[in-house]
Motif scaffolding. Structure first.
Motif, PDB file in Angstrom:
ATOM      1  N   HIS A   1       0.820  -1.266   0.045  1.00 37.99           N
ATOM      2  CA  HIS A   1      -0.012   0.071   0.113  1.00 37.99           C
ATOM      3  C   HIS A   1       0.816   1.309  -0.010  1.00 37.99           C
ATOM      4  O   HIS A   1       0.478   2.350  -0.376  1.00 37.99           O
ATOM      5  N   THR A   2       2.287   1.335   0.287  1.00 38.76           N
ATOM      6  CA  THR A   2       3.157   2.228   0.275  1.00 38.76           C
ATOM      7  C   THR A   2       3.375   2.744  -1.174  1.00 38.76           C
ATOM      8  O   THR A   2       3.912   3.814  -1.505  1.00 38.76           O
ATOM      9  N   LYS A   3       3.216   1.922  -2.188  1.00 37.91           N
ATOM     10  CA  LYS A   3       3.465   2.184  -3.743  1.00 37.91           C
ATOM     11  C   LYS A   3       2.819   3.186  -4.105  1.00 37.91           C
ATOM     12  O   LYS A   3       1.190   3.352  -3.961  1.00 37.91           O
ATOM     13  N   ARG A   4       3.340   4.166  -4.586  1.00 36.96           N
ATOM     14  CA  ARG A   4       2.524   5.570  -4.917  1.00 36.96           C
ATOM     15  C   ARG A   4       1.642   5.370  -5.790  1.00 36.96           C
ATOM     16  O   ARG A   4       1.744   4.870  -7.032  1.00 36.96           O
ATOM     17  N   GLY A   5       0.290   5.627  -5.715  1.00 36.31           N
ATOM     18  CA  GLY A   5      -0.793   5.670  -6.593  1.00 36.31           C
ATOM     19  C   GLY A   5      -1.406   4.270  -6.658  1.00 36.31           C
ATOM     20  O   GLY A   5      -2.468   4.224  -7.268  1.00 36.31           O
TER      21      GLY A   5
ATOM     22  N   GLY B   1     -16.244  -7.144   0.374  1.00 33.51           N
ATOM     23  CA  GLY B   1     -14.664  -7.172   0.503  1.00 33.51           C
ATOM     24  C   GLY B   1     -14.048  -7.075   1.567  1.00 33.51           C
ATOM     25  O   GLY B   1     -14.696  -6.764   2.599  1.00 33.51           O
ATOM     26  N   ILE B   2     -13.020  -7.754   1.817  1.00 36.34           N
ATOM     27  CA  ILE B   2     -12.504  -7.724   3.275  1.00 36.34           C
ATOM     28  C   ILE B   2     -11.014  -7.217   3.039  1.00 36.34           C
ATOM     29  O   ILE B   2     -10.315  -7.658   1.748  1.00 36.34           O
ATOM     30  N   HIS B   3     -10.561  -6.282   3.862  1.00 30.62           N
ATOM     31  CA  HIS B   3      -9.153  -5.701   3.856  1.00 30.62           C
ATOM     32  C   HIS B   3      -8.500  -6.097   5.324  1.00 30.62           C
ATOM     33  O   HIS B   3      -9.067  -5.818   6.355  1.00 30.62           O
ATOM     34  N   ILE B   4      -7.307  -6.702   5.092  1.00 29.86           N
ATOM     35  CA  ILE B   4      -6.585  -7.152   6.153  1.00 29.86           C
ATOM     36  C   ILE B   4      -5.167  -6.488   6.061  1.00 29.86           C
ATOM     37  O   ILE B   4      -4.292  -6.474   4.955  1.00 29.86           O
TER      38      ILE B   4
ATOM     39  N   ASP C   1       3.738  -2.508   5.441  1.00 29.13           N
ATOM     40  CA  ASP C   1       3.708  -2.073   4.069  1.00 29.13           C
ATOM     41  C   ASP C   1       2.667  -2.660   3.273  1.00 29.13           C
ATOM     42  O   ASP C   1       2.125  -2.391   2.322  1.00 29.13           O
ATOM     43  N   ASN C   2       2.178  -3.985   3.574  1.00 32.65           N
ATOM     44  CA  ASN C   2       1.332  -5.092   2.833  1.00 32.65           C
ATOM     45  C   ASN C   2       0.026  -5.254   3.464  1.00 32.65           C
ATOM     46  O   ASN C   2      -0.301  -5.331   4.435  1.00 32.65           O
ATOM     47  N   CYS C   3      -0.941  -5.332   2.361  1.00 33.83           N
ATOM     48  CA  CYS C   3      -2.272  -5.514   2.775  1.00 33.83           C
ATOM     49  C   CYS C   3      -2.796  -6.875   1.786  1.00 33.83           C
ATOM     50  O   CYS C   3      -2.197  -7.012   0.796  1.00 33.83           O
ATOM     51  N   LEU C   4      -3.812  -7.409   2.530  1.00 37.60           N
ATOM     52  CA  LEU C   4      -4.474  -8.337   1.767  1.00 37.60           C
ATOM     53  C   LEU C   4      -6.051  -8.131   1.530  1.00 37.60           C
ATOM     54  O   LEU C   4      -6.458  -7.433   2.531  1.00 37.60           O
ATOM     55  N   GLU C   5      -6.581  -8.245   0.362  1.00 40.12           N
ATOM     56  CA  GLU C   5      -7.773  -7.995   0.047  1.00 40.12           C
ATOM     57  C   GLU C   5      -8.421  -9.256  -0.589  1.00 40.12           C
ATOM     58  O   GLU C   5      -7.791 -10.052  -1.362  1.00 40.12           O
ATOM     59  N   VAL C   6      -9.633  -9.370  -0.132  1.00 46.26           N
ATOM     60  CA  VAL C   6     -10.317 -10.413  -0.801  1.00 46.26           C
ATOM     61  C   VAL C   6     -11.644  -9.800  -1.245  1.00 46.26           C
ATOM     62  O   VAL C   6     -12.581  -8.982  -0.456  1.00 46.26           O
ATOM     63  N   ILE C   7     -11.927 -10.026  -2.664  1.00 49.75           N
ATOM     64  CA  ILE C   7     -13.025  -9.000  -3.371  1.00 49.75           C
ATOM     65  C   ILE C   7     -13.930 -10.152  -3.826  1.00 49.75           C
ATOM     66  O   ILE C   7     -13.673 -11.052  -4.554  1.00 49.75           O
ATOM     67  N   ILE C   8     -15.233 -10.162  -3.244  1.00 48.84           N
ATOM     68  CA  ILE C   8     -16.436 -10.876  -3.743  1.00 48.84           C
ATOM     69  C   ILE C   8     -17.221 -10.541  -4.992  1.00 48.84           C
ATOM     70  O   ILE C   8     -17.722  -9.454  -4.793  1.00 48.84           O
ATOM     71  N   LEU C   9     -17.247 -11.251  -5.993  1.00 44.79           N
ATOM     72  CA  LEU C   9     -18.087 -10.627  -7.173  1.00 44.79           C
ATOM     73  C   LEU C   9     -19.156 -11.702  -7.603  1.00 44.79           C
ATOM     74  O   LEU C   9     -18.933 -12.670  -7.211  1.00 44.79           O
ATOM     75  N   ASP C  10     -19.970 -11.150  -8.341  1.00 44.57           N
ATOM     76  CA  ASP C  10     -21.135 -11.960  -8.924  1.00 44.57           C
ATOM     77  C   ASP C  10     -21.567 -11.253 -10.207  1.00 44.57           C
ATOM     78  O   ASP C  10     -21.974 -10.055 -10.116  1.00 44.57           O
ATOM     79  N   GLY C  11     -21.274 -11.689 -11.356  1.00 46.76           N
ATOM     80  CA  GLY C  11     -21.655 -11.405 -12.609  1.00 46.76           C
ATOM     81  C   GLY C  11     -21.246 -11.961 -13.795  1.00 46.76           C
ATOM     82  O   GLY C  11     -20.787 -12.997 -13.612  1.00 46.76           O
ATOM     83  N   GLU C  12     -21.239 -11.387 -15.071  1.00 49.20           N
ATOM     84  CA  GLU C  12     -20.701 -12.179 -16.118  1.00 49.20           C
ATOM     85  C   GLU C  12     -19.234 -12.441 -16.038  1.00 49.20           C
ATOM     86  O   GLU C  12     -18.383 -11.714 -15.656  1.00 49.20           O
ATOM     87  N   GLY C  13     -18.825 -13.662 -16.347  1.00 56.60           N
ATOM     88  CA  GLY C  13     -17.599 -14.093 -16.368  1.00 56.60           C
ATOM     89  C   GLY C  13     -16.503 -13.584 -16.875  1.00 56.60           C
ATOM     90  O   GLY C  13     -15.334 -13.167 -16.252  1.00 56.60           O
TER      91      GLY C  13
ATOM     92  N   ALA D   1      -2.273  -6.231 -13.584  1.00 57.51           N
ATOM     93  CA  ALA D   1      -1.332  -5.417 -14.118  1.00 57.51           C
ATOM     94  C   ALA D   1      -0.498  -4.195 -13.192  1.00 57.51           C
ATOM     95  O   ALA D   1       0.280  -3.484 -13.937  1.00 57.51           O
ATOM     96  N   LEU D   2      -1.227  -4.152 -12.168  1.00 57.69           N
ATOM     97  CA  LEU D   2      -0.788  -3.007 -11.349  1.00 57.69           C
ATOM     98  C   LEU D   2       0.593  -3.337 -10.694  1.00 57.69           C
ATOM     99  O   LEU D   2       0.957  -4.311 -10.106  1.00 57.69           O
ATOM    100  N   LYS D   3       1.395  -2.146 -10.805  1.00 57.80           N
ATOM    101  CA  LYS D   3       2.758  -2.277 -10.241  1.00 57.80           C
ATOM    102  C   LYS D   3       2.571  -1.987  -8.533  1.00 57.80           C
ATOM    103  O   LYS D   3       1.988  -1.282  -7.965  1.00 57.80           O
ATOM    104  N   GLY D   4       3.229  -3.195  -8.009  1.00 59.19           N
ATOM    105  CA  GLY D   4       3.050  -3.214  -6.453  1.00 59.19           C
ATOM    106  C   GLY D   4       2.183  -4.320  -5.984  1.00 59.19           C
ATOM    107  O   GLY D   4       1.996  -4.552  -4.830  1.00 59.19           O
ATOM    108  N   VAL D   5       1.391  -4.916  -7.031  1.00 58.29           N
ATOM    109  CA  VAL D   5       0.608  -5.990  -6.572  1.00 58.29           C
ATOM    110  C   VAL D   5       1.340  -7.173  -6.608  1.00 58.29           C
ATOM    111  O   VAL D   5       1.829  -7.598  -7.694  1.00 58.29           O
ATOM    112  N   THR D   6       1.554  -7.873  -5.413  1.00 57.82           N
ATOM    113  CA  THR D   6       2.343  -8.935  -5.662  1.00 57.82           C
ATOM    114  C   THR D   6       2.082 -10.278  -5.537  1.00 57.82           C
ATOM    115  O   THR D   6       2.517 -11.442  -6.013  1.00 57.82           O
TER     116      THR D   6
END
Length: 140
Positions: free
Chosen positions: A67-71, A90-93, A98-110, A122-127
């Protein structure tokens, strides 16, 4: 059948290479090249599986990011707002300073669920990103 081998160069952080070397030793690979070929085959298989996500799906996107990665936090929020019609929760931990974990729950077109995951990947800083989908119960 003999296939022509192509030589490539890859730059990796030392800690990633150390972990990879440990895994290829435990799995009994004869070389890094053999381990890399296997990893690439698995990546291709996963990509092809993800490319076949069609119709209504329920799913989760699990991600770890710095989360410290700019932008980055702003970019993640923008992606989620752009696809808010799919996101049910969503859940955010906070893992550490410096590091966060998120779980995003979705329902929709695959295809759209997959698009959200790919934008996040594709985002830089997502490991780490993992998409899991299932057919909703009425599809079973």
């Amino acid at each position: 059948m003999d296939q022509e081998l192509m030589r490539i160069g890859v730059s990796l952080p030392e800690n990633l290479l150390t972990k990879f070397d440990s895994i290829i030793e435990k799995r009994g690979y004869s070389s890094r090249s053999e381990g890399i070929r296997d990893a690439i085959r698995n990546y291709i298989t996963h990509y092809e599986w993800m490319s076949d996500v069609k119709g209504r799906r329920v799913g989760t996107i699990t991600l770890i990011y710095d989360h410290t990665k700019r932008g980055l936090s702003s970019a993640l929020t923008d992606i989620q707002h752009d696809h808010s019609h799919l996101i049910k929760s969503g859940i955010h931990i906070h893992l550490d300073h410096d590091n966060c974990l998120e779980v995003i729950i979705l329902d929709g077109e695959g295809e759209e669920v997959k698009t959200v995951a790919e934008k996040i990947m594709a985002l830089k800083g997502v490991t780490y990103v993992k998409l899991n989908t299932a057919l909703p119960s009425e599809g079973l």
